[in-house]
Design a protein around this motif. Structure first.
Motif, PDB file in Angstrom:
ATOM      1  N   ALA A  82       0.853  -1.194   0.000  1.00  0.00           N
ATOM      2  CA  ALA A  82       0.000   0.000   0.000  1.00  0.00           C
ATOM      3  C   ALA A  82       0.885   1.238   0.000  1.00  0.00           C
ATOM      4  CB  ALA A  82      -0.911   0.001   1.226  1.00  0.00           C
ATOM      5  N   ASP A  83       0.642   2.136  -0.935  1.00  0.00           N
ATOM      6  CA  ASP A  83       1.360   3.403  -0.970  1.00  0.00           C
ATOM      7  C   ASP A  83       0.736   4.379   0.025  1.00  0.00           C
ATOM      8  OD1 ASP A  83       3.292   2.658  -2.819  1.00  0.00           O
ATOM      9  OD2 ASP A  83       2.041   3.180  -4.546  1.00  0.00           O
ATOM     10  N   PRO A  84       1.376   5.524   0.291  1.00  0.00           N
ATOM     11  CA  PRO A  84       0.867   6.471   1.308  1.00  0.00           C
ATOM     12  C   PRO A  84      -0.588   6.868   1.078  1.00  0.00           C
ATOM     13  CG  PRO A  84       3.092   7.064   0.671  1.00  0.00           C
ATOM     14  CD  PRO A  84       2.681   5.964  -0.244  1.00  0.00           C
ATOM     15  N   GLN A  85      -1.335   6.890   2.173  1.00  0.00           N
ATOM     16  CA  GLN A  85      -2.742   7.291   2.171  1.00  0.00           C
ATOM     17  C   GLN A  85      -3.021   8.016   3.478  1.00  0.00           C
ATOM     18  OE1 GLN A  85      -5.341   3.789   0.857  1.00  0.00           O
ATOM     19  NE2 GLN A  85      -3.330   2.840   1.015  1.00  0.00           N
ATOM     20  N   ASP A  86      -4.115   8.781   3.502  1.00  0.00           N
ATOM     21  CA  ASP A  86      -4.401   9.619   4.665  1.00  0.00           C
ATOM     22  C   ASP A  86      -4.528   8.813   5.949  1.00  0.00           C
ATOM     23  OD1 ASP A  86      -4.339  11.838   3.057  1.00  0.00           O
ATOM     24  OD2 ASP A  86      -6.519  12.067   2.923  1.00  0.00           O
ATOM     25  N   HIS A  87      -5.252   7.686   5.920  1.00  0.00           N
ATOM     26  CA  HIS A  87      -5.452   6.931   7.161  1.00  0.00           C
ATOM     27  C   HIS A  87      -4.128   6.363   7.670  1.00  0.00           C
ATOM     28  CE1 HIS A  87      -5.711   3.791   4.061  1.00  0.00           C
ATOM     29  NE2 HIS A  87      -5.418   2.906   5.003  1.00  0.00           N
ATOM     30  N   LEU A  88      -3.211   6.046   6.765  1.00  0.00           N
ATOM     31  CA  LEU A  88      -1.900   5.555   7.181  1.00  0.00           C
ATOM     32  C   LEU A  88      -1.034   6.688   7.723  1.00  0.00           C
ATOM     33  CD1 LEU A  88      -1.225   3.098   4.221  1.00  0.00           C
ATOM     34  CD2 LEU A  88      -2.017   2.523   6.528  1.00  0.00           C
ATOM     35  N   TRP A 117       6.230   2.357  -2.680  1.00  0.00           N
ATOM     36  CA  TRP A 117       6.926   1.135  -3.072  1.00  0.00           C
ATOM     37  C   TRP A 117       7.515   1.304  -4.468  1.00  0.00           C
ATOM     38  CZ3 TRP A 117       7.036  -3.757  -0.531  1.00  0.00           C
ATOM     39  CH2 TRP A 117       6.290  -3.837   0.656  1.00  0.00           C
ATOM     40  N   ASP A 118       8.780   0.910  -4.647  1.00  0.00           N
ATOM     41  CA  ASP A 118       9.311   0.854  -6.010  1.00  0.00           C
ATOM     42  C   ASP A 118       9.290  -0.592  -6.496  1.00  0.00           C
ATOM     43  OD1 ASP A 118      11.650  -0.473  -5.076  1.00  0.00           O
ATOM     44  OD2 ASP A 118      12.714   1.411  -4.801  1.00  0.00           O
ATOM     45  N   GLU A 119       9.622  -0.798  -7.751  1.00  0.00           N
ATOM     46  CA  GLU A 119       9.522  -2.129  -8.337  1.00  0.00           C
ATOM     47  C   GLU A 119      10.457  -3.133  -7.663  1.00  0.00           C
ATOM     48  OE1 GLU A 119       7.199  -3.255 -10.406  1.00  0.00           O
ATOM     49  OE2 GLU A 119       6.353  -1.263 -10.056  1.00  0.00           O
ATOM     50  N   ARG A 120      11.648  -2.681  -7.299  1.00  0.00           N
ATOM     51  CA  ARG A 120      12.591  -3.577  -6.623  1.00  0.00           C
ATOM     52  C   ARG A 120      12.022  -4.032  -5.287  1.00  0.00           C
ATOM     53  NH1 ARG A 120      15.690  -2.731  -2.548  1.00  0.00           N
ATOM     54  NH2 ARG A 120      15.265  -0.483  -2.638  1.00  0.00           N
ATOM     55  N   GLU A 121      11.389  -3.103  -4.558  1.00  0.00           N
ATOM     56  CA  GLU A 121      10.811  -3.455  -3.263  1.00  0.00           C
ATOM     57  C   GLU A 121       9.613  -4.395  -3.418  1.00  0.00           C
ATOM     58  OE1 GLU A 121      12.059   0.622  -0.848  1.00  0.00           O
ATOM     59  OE2 GLU A 121      10.269   0.589  -2.120  1.00  0.00           O
ATOM     60  N   ALA A 151       2.367  -1.333   4.378  1.00  0.00           N
ATOM     61  CA  ALA A 151       2.881  -0.003   4.068  1.00  0.00           C
ATOM     62  C   ALA A 151       4.353   0.090   4.434  1.00  0.00           C
ATOM     63  CB  ALA A 151       2.076   1.059   4.818  1.00  0.00           C
ATOM     64  N   LEU A 152       5.087   0.929   3.699  1.00  0.00           N
ATOM     65  CA  LEU A 152       6.521   1.089   3.928  1.00  0.00           C
ATOM     66  C   LEU A 152       6.809   2.403   4.644  1.00  0.00           C
ATOM     67  CD1 LEU A 152       8.496  -0.054   0.747  1.00  0.00           C
ATOM     68  CD2 LEU A 152       8.149  -1.258   2.914  1.00  0.00           C
ATOM     69  N   LEU A 153       7.728   2.331   5.608  1.00  0.00           N
ATOM     70  CA  LEU A 153       8.178   3.491   6.359  1.00  0.00           C
ATOM     71  C   LEU A 153       9.598   3.846   5.970  1.00  0.00           C
ATOM     72  CD1 LEU A 153       6.970   2.388   9.909  1.00  0.00           C
ATOM     73  CD2 LEU A 153       5.961   4.218   8.542  1.00  0.00           C
ATOM     74  N   LEU A 177      13.678  -4.681   3.675  1.00  0.00           N
ATOM     75  CA  LEU A 177      13.682  -5.334   2.364  1.00  0.00           C
ATOM     76  C   LEU A 177      15.087  -5.489   1.789  1.00  0.00           C
ATOM     77  CD1 LEU A 177      10.588  -3.481   0.908  1.00  0.00           C
ATOM     78  CD2 LEU A 177      10.763  -5.958   1.110  1.00  0.00           C
ATOM     79  N   THR A 178      16.084  -4.979   2.499  1.00  0.00           N
ATOM     80  CA  THR A 178      17.461  -5.053   2.027  1.00  0.00           C
ATOM     81  C   THR A 178      18.297  -5.911   2.974  1.00  0.00           C
ATOM     82  OG1 THR A 178      18.080  -3.037   3.237  1.00  0.00           O
ATOM     83  CG2 THR A 178      17.274  -2.770   0.983  1.00  0.00           C
ATOM     84  N   ASP A 179      19.429  -6.389   2.491  1.00  0.00           N
ATOM     85  CA  ASP A 179      20.297  -7.219   3.321  1.00  0.00           C
ATOM     86  C   ASP A 179      20.810  -6.422   4.507  1.00  0.00           C
ATOM     87  OD1 ASP A 179      19.885  -8.967   1.275  1.00  0.00           O
ATOM     88  OD2 ASP A 179      21.958  -9.028   0.570  1.00  0.00           O
TER      89      ASP A 179
END
Length: 315
Positions: A82-88, A117-121, A151-153, A177-179
């Motif tokens: 989920a990309d950024p949204q008001d409730h988040l 989110w980008d495609e790699r993520e 959602a991503l922070l 999501l990264t090493d």
């Protein structure tokens, strides 16, 4: 609820949550959304806001109009990123209020923000879900029934959290999501994060009908620092003291996380190291909670015993 994941039980508990949300919306004379929209975290937020307003009496016209407009915009729920949204955004604001303020290396206050989110993520998320499905299909199935939005922070303040006000959403730092610096692969780290935050979400739903503490309702929102006068204890996963509710959920989270890494044992030294760290925290949590077992319900004591049994052979 049991310490072992169970998607069918998770669906039952989710149904109880949705029934509660429907009742609140009916009391507020708000149109009930379709079942799939009601599962959306934004719909849960509307119900929580309505419930808070109803404590002062019927909704005022402007309150009703504002909440009705929000409810009309809620889309059907769909599991995934989920990309950024008001409730988040509002959830992040509540979470920041609940943690001690601190400064970064530049002397500025650290914070947390939602990120796209980008495609790699997205590919790394798919790999994490694939790993969890392969090594622990029961946990993967439960996550898909329990969680709606992932959602991503970004920022230094928060590694991840759940919030009962937007039930079904989990918010996780993109770095997972990264090493890691220790060599733990990113998709493994994110699979652990899904187990972690999914378990918090499951505990929140389960506690509505099966309280684990004698104090009653133990569902936690992002601002759940404890009521005035409530006992606070040291916990493995937070630097600041937490109420027993937080420790109880941490105990279940840690026991499940240890089990996840047990299923990967031997795959990589970094995996074994991470499991050892989580195992130490799990034993600390179990020991501390056992010291306060008189404040647990019978269901809470049973679940605590299951956690102890799950990690007991590794002490």
């Amino acid at each position: 609820m049991r310490v072992e994941p169970d998607a069918q039980e998770a669906v039952h508990e989710r149904t109880q949550v949705l029934r509660r949300l429907r009742r609140v919306l009916e009391r507020a004379e708000l149109t009930r959304p379709a079942p799939e929209a009601l599962r959306h975290p934004a719909a849960a937020e509307v119900a929580h806001l309505a419930q808070h307003a109803l404590r002062s009496g019927p909704l005022r016209p402007e309150q009703h109009s504002r909440l009705a407009a929000r409810l009309e915009r809620v889309p059907p729920a769909a599991f995934g990123p989920a990309d950024p949204q008001d409730h988040l955004d509002r959830s992040v604001t509540r979470a920041l209020r609940a943690i001690p303020a601190r400064q970064g290396a530049d002397g500025q206050s650290v914070t947390a923000v939602l990120t796209v989110w980008d495609e790699r993520e997205r590919a790394s998320l798919a790999r994490a879900l694939g790993l969890l499905t392969r090594v622990w299909p029961e946990a993967a199935a439960e996550v898909r029934e329990t969680v709606t939005e992932i959602a991503l922070l970004d920022g230094e303040a928060i590694n991840g959290f759940t919030d009962f006000t937007v039930h079904g959403a989990v918010l996780i730092h993109r770095a997972r999501l990264t090493d890691s610096a220790a060599g733990l692969p990113g998709h493994v780290r994110f699979a652990e994060a899904l187990v972690h935050e999914g378990t918090h979400t499951r505990c929140n739903a389960a506690a509505l009908t099966t309280p684990f503490l004698e104090t009653g309702d133990q569902a936690q929102d992002a601002d759940g620092t404890g009521r005035a006068g409530e006992l606070l204890v040291e916990t493995p996963l937070r630097a600041d003291p937490r109420p027993l509710t937080g420790l109880f959920q941490q105990t279940v989270v840690l026991a499940r996380s240890v089990e996840f890494y047990l299923r990967l044992t031997g795959a990589d030294p970094a995996v074994d190291s991470r499991r050892a760290t989580l195992l130490r925290g799990a034993h600390q949590a179990v020991d501390t909670l056992n010291a306060h077992a008189d404040q647990l319900t019978d269901d809470g004591k049973r679940l605590l015993a299951e956690c102890g049994t799950l990690i007991g052979a590794d002490r």
